[in-house]
Design a protein around this motif. Structure first.
Motif, mmCIF file in Angstrom:
data_model
loop_
_atom_site.group_PDB
_atom_site.id
_atom_site.type_symbol
_atom_site.label_atom_id
_atom_site.label_comp_id
_atom_site.label_asym_id
_atom_site.label_seq_id
_atom_site.Cartn_x
_atom_site.Cartn_y
_atom_site.Cartn_z
ATOM 1 N N HIS A 205 0.828 -1.209 0.000
ATOM 2 C CA HIS A 205 0.000 0.000 0.000
ATOM 3 C C HIS A 205 0.862 1.259 0.000
ATOM 4 O O HIS A 205 0.622 2.196 -0.767
ATOM 5 N N TYR A 444 -5.124 -6.504 -5.793
ATOM 6 C CA TYR A 444 -6.084 -6.098 -4.763
ATOM 7 C C TYR A 444 -5.616 -4.837 -4.033
ATOM 8 O O TYR A 444 -6.422 -4.144 -3.423
ATOM 9 N N PRO A 448 -7.254 -0.236 -6.145
ATOM 10 C CA PRO A 448 -7.799 0.936 -5.447
ATOM 11 C C PRO A 448 -6.877 2.161 -5.504
ATOM 12 O O PRO A 448 -7.365 3.292 -5.538
ATOM 13 N N HIS A 449 -5.563 1.939 -5.521
ATOM 14 C CA HIS A 449 -4.645 3.082 -5.597
ATOM 15 C C HIS A 449 -4.711 3.741 -6.979
ATOM 16 O O HIS A 449 -4.546 4.971 -7.095
ATOM 17 N N CYS A 451 -7.419 3.948 -8.710
ATOM 18 C CA CYS A 451 -8.633 4.769 -8.617
ATOM 19 C C CYS A 451 -8.354 6.061 -7.854
ATOM 20 O O CYS A 451 -8.790 7.153 -8.260
ATOM 21 N N TYR A 483 -15.433 1.353 -12.321
ATOM 22 C CA TYR A 483 -14.768 2.224 -11.352
ATOM 23 C C TYR A 483 -14.167 3.462 -12.023
ATOM 24 O O TYR A 483 -14.152 4.553 -11.436
ATOM 25 N N TRP A 493 -11.805 9.344 -12.677
ATOM 26 C CA TRP A 493 -12.699 8.914 -11.595
ATOM 27 C C TRP A 493 -13.911 9.833 -11.631
ATOM 28 O O TRP A 493 -13.786 11.053 -11.518
ATOM 29 N N ALA A 499 -12.418 8.353 -3.669
ATOM 30 C CA ALA A 499 -11.701 7.140 -4.075
ATOM 31 C C ALA A 499 -10.743 6.684 -2.986
ATOM 32 O O ALA A 499 -10.435 5.494 -2.876
ATOM 33 N N MET A 502 -11.569 3.750 -0.715
ATOM 34 C CA MET A 502 -11.452 2.375 -1.187
ATOM 35 C C MET A 502 -10.212 1.688 -0.622
ATOM 36 O O MET A 502 -10.086 0.472 -0.688
ATOM 37 N N VAL A 503 -9.289 2.481 -0.078
ATOM 38 C CA VAL A 503 -7.997 1.960 0.368
ATOM 39 C C VAL A 503 -7.926 1.998 1.883
ATOM 40 O O VAL A 503 -8.187 3.020 2.503
#
Length: 786
Positions: A205, A444, A448-449, A451, A483, A493, A499, A502-503
């Motif tokens: 992350h 996974y 999200p990153h 986005c 997304y 986005w 967004a 999401m993380v």
């Protein structure tokens, strides 16, 4: 301080206690200094001189020079080696000169610095150090969740040395980067402190977060130099380069002084208590460490005891206070606990009391492992293996920081890895520390990153490469799933929600569940959905800021967990049943008839029951069934296949094969952290005498995070070393038929049955018969090597 040889008996049980498995003396180290770089402003040199730094150590000069010359740099040296000066020197000098020259404008000139640390306590300590320089040009401020709303605008507009954490960068700074435009235009240095702590899914992350940061900097015309500070690791140049996504230079030779340290490896004795299936149990590391801490405090030895869990830190502190009160009623108040979750003012007060000597003993989570300045400690206790050699040496380095001799003790928990290490000291002291394991390409994590990046600034096609070779395909997938939207200029986005939500940087998957006090209706905290079946099922004990709560209801439909206050003398541990389906084999290596595989799998897990265990003794007080649904996890695994005839030829009769496989699987899970910087709870496993996909006896070990965390891949790459240590750990255990120190697992859904300890030794020997030779981690059990 008293010479360390007189301190060893203060641990208890005389001068040669049975629990002392090994004593290693780490020699003292003399300092090597270097001259101040010519480019350092005289005011900066004078400021450090006022603090007593007349001459820097050579590694500080080397790292500062590298960063000043424009190279991304990692300084990876031991505890108390002054890594902070290495990055402060170029950063503070750049700020000071730009203020003197009056070049701070809206243009991309002048200098500001962004400092990121994994904990608020470390950032607060760095703020104190920067303010101590007394340079009016340096306007340093912390920007985190504790920062008052009114201060935040002042910091954005006026601070030139901002101390934050990854969470604040993700949620507060990057999504609002237009507010920070003036800061980003002038950003010269980004400091990543305690870089080795960014590993596994958390590391993945943060790696993608830093790529987003670099992209925003480019948008504002800045190209900051990244400087990392890390404990020693096997390949800091490679791991820090993977973290920031750019080539780096590493400074690894430590030229700071350090006193002589005696390191005791301590194994608590077996007790008369019996565990599951009648297995013998050792005295817990918590109870043993409490006694050792009390003994040292009664002798006026300033000591810190480390343990991984919050509850453990509180329990060690409470028990040590009780022991000391029986001998010296005036001393219990000089023992305390320290962990995350305390209010900022509580943490600062404990740090102050520890520095000035008011506290003689403190029990802490890893929050005090990091670079907080607490010089002057005499002894360190490490309750249970902290996960990596890097963390272990970081923790024991807390003693002897002022140059004096010191004592450290590693107290083994009832665990295969701990048992192996106290009886194979070469695996601690004679093997290089681990490399930091992280996988930024985990879809996974990366999805999200991407986005979040598109929400911060539409993502242009030429920018996708910044996020790695898999980003382009993942972006197309995110468009198909609704997304993102694709336009000729890039990806956008277009959703109203943030967004960034999401993380979850410090966990993965499933979304948050609210933990609600049913008696008051107040929100205590949140927990990620995948964790709830294990930690927040009905009947579970949930701990929040030192207070215990009993879970009344897990309501997955309303995304909440209802709890009420309780004061139990037990904790709970969930048990699960797991199956694994092979989806794709990515890599294989053949060892004769045996094959090692690495690939993608689907893990189906169902939590079926939970046990109540006594806090002090770990005695099983009861077990209750649970009715929870099964969950699928798509992740990475390593698996070993071996024909049944090979096992029979090794002396394992067909009826013993399931028990041998099961025991070997448990022990292999426990020993994986020896070669990968994982925790036992980061991984899982399954074994079967006939697997549907492989059609032969198979052992699986998998990453417990969606998409994988990189741990089992490291295990695959060092499989012979890993399995050899697993075999040695089982062989060396004193028990007859298997116990928690070798082949029993605390989370086994089959109640640790069947298990065949001797069969596991034969099985692993058969696996390794034709495997490539690996460097031995030792196989000898020596009762009195000291």
């Amino acid at each position: 301080m008293t010479d360390f040889r007189t301190l060893v008996p203060l641990l208890g049980h005389g001068s040669d206690p049975e629990a002392l498995r090994h004593l290693r003396i780490l020699p003292a180290r003399d300092a090597v200094h270097g001259p101040w770089p010519e480019w350092v402003h005289p005011d900066v040199v004078e400021a450090y001189g006022r603090l007593g730094v007349q001459e820097p150590w050579l590694h500080q000069v080397q790292a500062a020079m590298s960063a000043h010359d424009g190279h991304h740099t990692i300084v990876s040296t031991g505890t108390a080696s002054g890594k902070s000066l290495a990055y402060q020197l170029p950063a503070v000098d750049a700020i000071h000169r730009s203020v003197l020259e009056g070049s701070v404008t809206l243009e991309a000139s002048g200098a500001v610095v962004l400092y990121l640390s994994p904990t608020k306590a470390l950032a607060a300590d760095q703020l104190t150090a920067l303010n101590a320089l007394g340079l009016k040009s340096v306007r340093a401020s912390t920007y985190d969740g504790d920062t008052e709303a009114g201060e935040r605008r002042w910091i954005r507009d006026n601070a030139n040395f901002v101390l934050a954490n990854p969470d604040m960068l993700h949620f507060g700074i990057l999504p609002n980067h237009p507010w920070w435009a003036r800061f980003f235009r002038r950003l010269s240095y980004v400091v990543i402190d305690e870089a080795h702590s960014y590993r596994g899914v958390f590391g993945a992350h943060v790696a993608n977060l830093l790529r987003r940061l670099r992209r925003i900097c480019t948008h504002y015309g800045a190209d900051p130099v990244f400087i990392g500070a890390s404990a020693t690791s096997a390949d800091p140049e490679e791991s820090f380069g993977r973290l920031i996504g750019a080539p780096v230079r590493a400074v690894t030779t430590d030229f700071s002084p350090h006193g002589e340290t005696a390191v005791a490896l301590w194994e608590p004795p077996l007790t008369e208590a019996r565990g599951e299936n009648g297995a013998p149990r050792r005295r817990t590391a918590i109870a043993e460490t409490s006694n050792l801490l009390a003994n040292l405090v009664c002798s006026q030895v300033r000591t810190i005891a480390f343990i991984k869990s919050r509850r453990g830190a509180e329990t060690i502190s409470t028990m040590a206070q009780r022991h000391v009160d029986e001998v010296h009623p005036s001393l219990p108040g000089r023992i305390a606990a320290y962990r995350s979750g305390y209010l900022p003012e509580e943490r600062r007060e404990l740090e102050r009391r520890l520095r000035n000597g008011e506290l003689l003993g403190i029990a802490s989570t890893s929050a005090l492992e990091l670079g907080i300045d607490i010089a002057g400690l005499d002894a360190v206790l490490v309750a249970g293996w902290p996960g990596t050699r890097a963390s272990f040496f970081q923790q024991i380095g807390r003693a002897g920081r002022a140059g004096q001799n010191a004592l450290a003790a590693f107290v083994a928990s009832d665990d295969p890895l701990d048992t192996y290490l106290v009886n194979h000291p070469e695996a601690i002291f004679d093997i290089s520390v681990e490399a930091t394991v992280l996988d930024p390409a985990n879809p996974y994590v990366l999805g999200p990153h991407l986005c979040a990046a598109a929400a911060e600034q539409p993502l242009r096609p030429e920018e996708a490469a910044l996020f790695g070779p898999t980003a382009a395909g993942l972006l197309d997938s995110l468009v198909e799933r609704g997304y993102l939207r694709r336009r000729p200029s890039g990806w956008f986005w277009t959703h109203p929600e943030s967004a960034a939500s999401m993380v979850n940087l410090r966990a993965d998957g499933g979304g948050p569940m609210s933990i609600i006090d049913s008696e008051t209706g107040s929100l205590l905290g949140t927990m990620d959905s995948p964790q709830t079946h294990y930690q927040a099922h009905t009947g579970a004990i949930y701990v929040h800021q030192g207070a215990s709560y009993l879970v009344d209801e897990l309501n997955e439909e309303d995304h909440c967990v209802l709890v009420h206050r309780a004061a139990p003398d037990f904790y709970t541990q969930a048990r699960d049943i797991t199956t694994v389906e092979v989806l794709e084999t990515l890599r294989t290596q053949g060892w004769g008839e045996v094959t090692a595989h690495f690939g993608e799998v689907r893990v189906t897990t169902q939590v079926v029951s939970f046990q109540r265990k006594a806090l002090i003794s770990n005695e099983i007080l009861g077990e209750e069934p649970l009715d929870l649904g099964a969950r699928d996890l798509f992740t990475k695994a390593v698996w070993f296949t071996v024909p049944e005839r090979r096992l029979v030829s090794a002396g394992i009769v067909p009826g013993s094969i399931p028990g041998a496989l099961h025991a070997a699987e448990h022990a292999a899970i426990g020993l994986l952290p020896l070669v990968a910087s994982s925790d036992r709870w980061d991984i899982g496993g399954v074994s079967t005498a006939l697997h549907a996909d492989t059609e032969m006896p198979t052992i699986f070990v998998y990453d417990g995070h969606a998409g994988g965390a990189g741990f089992v891949e490291r295990g695959y790459e060092r499989a012979t070393t890993w399995l050899g240590a697993t075999r040695d750990a089982i062989s060396a255990c004193e028990c007859d038929a298997g116990c928690p120190s070798c082949v029993q697992s605390p989370k086994c859904g089959n109640k640790n049955n069947p298990l065949d300890k001797n069969g596991a030794v034969s099985l692993i020997g058969s696996l390794l018969r034709n495997a490539p030779r690996a460097r031995s981690l030792g196989a000898r059990r020596d009762r009195n090597p000291h």
